[in-house]
Design a protein around this motif. Structure first.
Motif, PDB file in Angstrom:
ATOM      1  N   LYS A 123      22.994  42.049  29.924  1.00  0.00           N
ATOM      2  CA  LYS A 123      22.085  42.804  30.794  1.00  0.00           C
ATOM      3  C   LYS A 123      21.962  42.137  32.168  1.00  0.00           C
ATOM      4  O   LYS A 123      21.922  42.812  33.194  1.00  0.00           O
ATOM      5  CB  LYS A 123      20.696  42.924  30.151  1.00  0.00           C
ATOM      6  CG  LYS A 123      20.577  43.953  29.047  1.00  0.00           C
ATOM      7  CD  LYS A 123      20.828  45.375  29.527  1.00  0.00           C
ATOM      8  CE  LYS A 123      19.688  45.943  30.359  1.00  0.00           C
ATOM      9  NZ  LYS A 123      19.995  47.330  30.801  1.00  0.00           N
ATOM     10  N   THR A 143      24.888  43.043  34.239  1.00  0.00           N
ATOM     11  CA  THR A 143      24.815  44.385  34.817  1.00  0.00           C
ATOM     12  C   THR A 143      23.812  44.450  35.965  1.00  0.00           C
ATOM     13  O   THR A 143      23.797  45.401  36.725  1.00  0.00           O
ATOM     14  CB  THR A 143      24.413  45.439  33.757  1.00  0.00           C
ATOM     15  OG1 THR A 143      23.105  45.138  33.274  1.00  0.00           O
ATOM     16  CG2 THR A 143      25.388  45.460  32.601  1.00  0.00           C
ATOM     17  N   GLY A 174      25.339  52.316  24.383  1.00  0.00           N
ATOM     18  CA  GLY A 174      25.093  51.138  25.209  1.00  0.00           C
ATOM     19  C   GLY A 174      24.926  49.892  24.359  1.00  0.00           C
ATOM     20  O   GLY A 174      25.454  48.823  24.683  1.00  0.00           O
ATOM     21  N   ILE A 197      27.285  46.584  24.378  1.00  0.00           N
ATOM     22  CA  ILE A 197      26.722  45.246  24.598  1.00  0.00           C
ATOM     23  C   ILE A 197      27.153  44.305  23.474  1.00  0.00           C
ATOM     24  O   ILE A 197      27.572  43.167  23.721  1.00  0.00           O
ATOM     25  CB  ILE A 197      25.185  45.321  24.710  1.00  0.00           C
ATOM     26  CG1 ILE A 197      24.797  45.979  26.042  1.00  0.00           C
ATOM     27  CG2 ILE A 197      24.554  43.933  24.619  1.00  0.00           C
ATOM     28  CD1 ILE A 197      23.309  46.178  26.243  1.00  0.00           C
ATOM     29  N   THR A 220      24.702  51.098  29.397  1.00  0.00           N
ATOM     30  CA  THR A 220      23.878  49.917  29.133  1.00  0.00           C
ATOM     31  C   THR A 220      22.477  50.054  29.740  1.00  0.00           C
ATOM     32  O   THR A 220      21.552  49.403  29.281  1.00  0.00           O
ATOM     33  CB  THR A 220      24.532  48.622  29.663  1.00  0.00           C
ATOM     34  OG1 THR A 220      24.833  48.800  31.044  1.00  0.00           O
ATOM     35  CG2 THR A 220      25.795  48.298  28.884  1.00  0.00           C
TER      36      THR A 220
END
Lengths: 286, 156
Positions: free
Chosen positions: A103, A106, B42, B46, B93
């Motif tokens: 995360k 991103t 998503g 991941i 994501t």
């Protein structure tokens, strides 16, 4: 405790240990649901505000249900979370950090141009870590510590520092005791402390982007606690840049951290110690 | 695939479930819509990146670059503006909430330090005081320099 030490591969293997996994996962599931039910709380405190995030409740609940605290009087908790589950939890932290890592990627990716533009700031702010021994070493000496002070204040004492000090002096040396002390306090209270400091730091007058860079200290969980509460305390349009800066700074510290301890922080702290220590010794002897 | 990687995959799937449950509850509390089905692709993406970063770390043991940093690196590369993967990777994501990924980590972290409480009690209050100053000065030391440099660069 009396059982043989498991290797990393054996810890994550469910064969014959399925009950350990089930107990831990059900416990964590309940902690997660409970923490999310409480939700994000924002309180104003003096000139700033303190943001309490679900992760903060989660770490506190997780800590207090262990055998040393609530597990002691409560039998069922001790049966639920014993040393085996605690050991597995340690490995699970490493794995659970990975989705967060993605995360963060991103968040940095789309902002890569902004991040590269801020490159000089990212590199130079690493030197800010030298403020740590500058301020903390005198305090440690004042409190009566000797060589322990060098280990405990050379840096924020995450894993790379632990490795460097352990290799140079040995973990049983006074320096080793010092570095282990700060490491342990950081492991137990670091996320709680930085979760609170992250939001309150806005009152210092420093720009949220500068604070964001400071959040990357080489610990994924501390960075997360600090940067999430910082971004929740300022205006929403800054959020993405804050998280991107923090993640980048943390990644850079991961690369440079060990070298900056070996080549800069440790020689400096040792030199500083030889200058300061005589002033603090009671009879003026070394 | 090695047995170790298979074990890691199983655990990552459990973590994925914990994240989705947490997000469902967290969104419910603030009355936000959340469909697990929409977040599933998503989450799978991941998990694949996570597994990949574990494998890369294993292949390069001398580099001392943690799997967490690899995960960030791969996520970063896949989502850079000029990458063909960026649009789809970000779209999927983004369905997975950032804060929801943090709660399970800290729940595990809290439990994992449980057996160190006794050791901590035996340590003196001095080390607590010193540690708090260490944390604060590391944070503000970096922040002050960052402030100066960002100002000089005209970014803030």
């Amino acid at each position: 405790m009396s059982k043989k030490e498991l290797t990393e591969n054996e810890i994550i293997s469910m064969k014959g240990r399925l009950n350990v996994f089930i107990k831990l996962f059900i416990t964590v599931l309940f902690i997660v649901i409970f923490s999310e039910l409480i939700g994000v709380k924002k309180y104003s405190l003096g000139p700033g505000s303190v943001v309490l995030l679900p992760m903060l409740y989660a770490v506190i609940i997780g800590l207090i249900i262990t055998p040393d605290i609530l597990g002691k009087p409560l039998n069922f908790l001790r049966n639920l979370i014993s040393n085996e589950e605690i050991e597995l939890a340690g490995t699970m932290v490493m794995l659970a950090l990975l989705p967060l890592g993605v995360k963060y990627g991103t968040l940095v990716g789309p902002n890569i141009v902004k991040v590269v533009q801020a490159g000089p700031a990212f590199l130079l702010q690493e030197l800010g870590n030298l403020l740590t021994p500058v301020l903390a070493l005198p305090l440690a000496l004042l409190l009566g510590l000797r060589r322990e002070a060098v280990g405990g204040t050379v840096s924020i004492c995450r894993e790379p520092t632990l490795g460097v000090i352990g290799e140079r002096y040995g973990m049983n040396s006074p320096e080793g005791t010092g570095v282990l002390g700060t490491y342990m306090i950081g492991t137990v209270f670091g996320t709680i402390f930085f979760g609170l400091l992250g939001s309150f730091a806005v009152t210092s007058g420093l720009h949220p982007y500068a604070l964001a860079m400071a959040c990357g200290m080489g610990s994924g969980s501390m960075m997360t606690a600090a940067s999430s509460s910082l971004s929740a305390a300022v205006s929403p349009e800054m959020k993405d840049t804050i998280l991107a800066y923090a993640a980048t700074s943390n990644m850079l510290t991961g690369v440079t951290g060990m070298y900056s301890v070996v080549f800069i922080a440790l020689p400096f702290t040792n030199w500083y110690y030889t200058k300061l220590a005589p002033k603090f010794s009671k009879k003026g002897d070394k | 695939m090695l047995k170790k990687n298979l074990d890691q995959l199983k655990l990552l799937i459990v973590i994925g479930i914990l994240i989705l449950v947490g997000q469902k509850v967290g969104f419910m509390v603030v009355d936000k819509e959340f469909s697990v089905a929409a977040a599933l692709p998503g989450t799978i993406l991941i998990i694949v990146v996570c597994l990949l970063s574990l494998m890369i770390k294993e292949c390069l043991p001398n580099l001392k670059f943690p799997a967490f940093a690899w995960a960030t690196m791969i996520g970063l590369i896949l989502s850079m503006p000029f990458m063909p993967t960026a649009k789809a990777f970000l779209a999927y994501t983004n369905e997975v909430n950032f804060l929801s990924t943090t709660t399970p980590i800290l729940a595990f972290a809290g439990i994992s330090v449980g057996n160190k409480v006794q050791e901590l009690k035996s340590m003196s209050w001095k080390i607590v005081l010193i540690s708090l100053l260490v944390f604060t000065s590391t944070f503000f030391g970096s922040a002050i320099i960052a402030q100066i440099v960002l100002k000089l660069q005209g970014i803030i």
